[in-house]
Design a protein around this motif. Structure first.
Motif, short mmCIF file in Angstrom:
data_model
loop_
_atom_site.label_atom_id
_atom_site.label_comp_id
_atom_site.label_asym_id
_atom_site.label_seq_id
_atom_site.Cartn_x
_atom_site.Cartn_y
_atom_site.Cartn_z
N PHE A 2 0.87 -1.18 0.00
CA PHE A 2 0.00 0.00 0.00
C PHE A 2 0.90 1.22 0.00
N CYS A 135 -4.03 -12.83 12.16
CA CYS A 135 -5.09 -12.75 11.15
C CYS A 135 -5.68 -14.14 10.96
N THR A 139 -6.38 -15.79 4.90
CA THR A 139 -6.51 -14.38 4.53
C THR A 139 -5.50 -14.04 3.43
N SER A 140 -5.96 -13.48 2.35
CA SER A 140 -5.07 -13.10 1.25
C SER A 140 -4.26 -11.87 1.65
N GLU A 141 -3.20 -11.59 0.90
CA GLU A 141 -2.39 -10.40 1.19
C GLU A 141 -3.23 -9.14 1.10
N GLU A 142 -4.07 -9.06 0.08
CA GLU A 142 -4.92 -7.88 -0.09
C GLU A 142 -5.89 -7.71 1.08
N GLU A 143 -6.48 -8.83 1.51
CA GLU A 143 -7.40 -8.78 2.64
C GLU A 143 -6.68 -8.41 3.93
N LEU A 145 -3.91 -6.57 4.21
CA LEU A 145 -3.57 -5.15 4.16
C LEU A 145 -4.80 -4.28 4.43
N GLN A 146 -5.95 -4.70 3.93
CA GLN A 146 -7.17 -3.93 4.17
C GLN A 146 -7.55 -3.99 5.64
N ARG A 180 0.94 -12.81 10.05
CA ARG A 180 1.66 -12.31 8.88
C ARG A 180 2.50 -11.11 9.33
#
Length: 222
Positions: A2, A135, A139-143, A145-146, A180
């Protein structure tokens, strides 16, 4: 990753309400996944840990930039440079010093707390790194980070640069905590202190959500 445009830093006076305390230790061998065992051993010595916002850093083997670890066989072999580091409120400082001279019982493993090294206030450096942020598994990297963006925003932190890293697990007596790593950069001085004080997510006593200052992004090897 991000990334957002940076903004101007403002004047800030470094507080001393939260202290990072460190101890010289001696231990022949520790499992890599020792967060739960370490937390339970410390709570036996300092019962107030579980009712405070204290944090316990995992004991690691320092080399190079301080983040790379020897992982052969799933064990750490602590060196003379390895330390026990806790984040505590200043009011507990005198009590925590009593750990010096104690032996922490981690079942098949022991840690001798040789001596109290010292305490220091948190840093106001603009780059912070957490080796583990809790987390959900899958959980995906995008999820991820969000999720972190939302939690940081709730703290009033304006996120400009943020990067997710490696996944790992922490085993407790009843469950597995998925984690993570996370880097947050271009923080204002007050934001840096706030993030270190509050942490991110749950399980601070397992080493999760604890942020440590870095000189720059390049020094991070997650």
């Amino acid at each position: 990753m991000f990334w957002q445009e940076d903004t101007k830093q403002e004047h800030f006076t470094l507080p001393e309400s939260i202290q990072e305390v460190s101890f010289k230790i001696q231990s022949k061998i520790l499992p890599m996944d020792h967060g739960f065992l370490l937390a339970q051993a410390l709570i036996k010595q300092l019962p107030w840990l579980k009712d405070s916002n204290a944090g316990i850093q995992n004991i690691s083997v320092a080399d190079g930039n301080g983040w790379m670890q020897k992982k052969d066989g799933g064990f750490y072999y602590p060196s003379k440079r390895s330390k026990l580091i806790l984040h505590i409120a200043h009011e507990y400082l005198e009590d925590v010093k009593n750990l010096a001279g104690k032996t922490l019982d981690l079942g098949d493993y022991q840690i001798k707390v040789i001596k109290f090294i010292g305490e220091k206030p948190l840093s106001d450096m603009p780059v912070l790194f957490a080796k583990q942020v809790a987390c959900e598994n899958g959980t995906s990297e995008e999820e991820f980070l969000q999720l972190c963006f939302n939690q940081l925003s709730d703290l009033g932190i304006e996120v400009k640069k943020m990067m997710a890293g490696l996944e790992s697990n922490i085993q407790t007596d009843v469950s597995t905590v998925h984690t993570r790593s996370l880097m947050v950069a271009d923080l204002k001085k007050n934001e840096s202190i706030l993030l270190q004080e509050k942490g991110l997510g749950d399980h601070r006593l397992l080493g999760c959500g604890l942020f440590i200052p870095q000189k720059d992004i390049e020094t991070i090897d997650n």
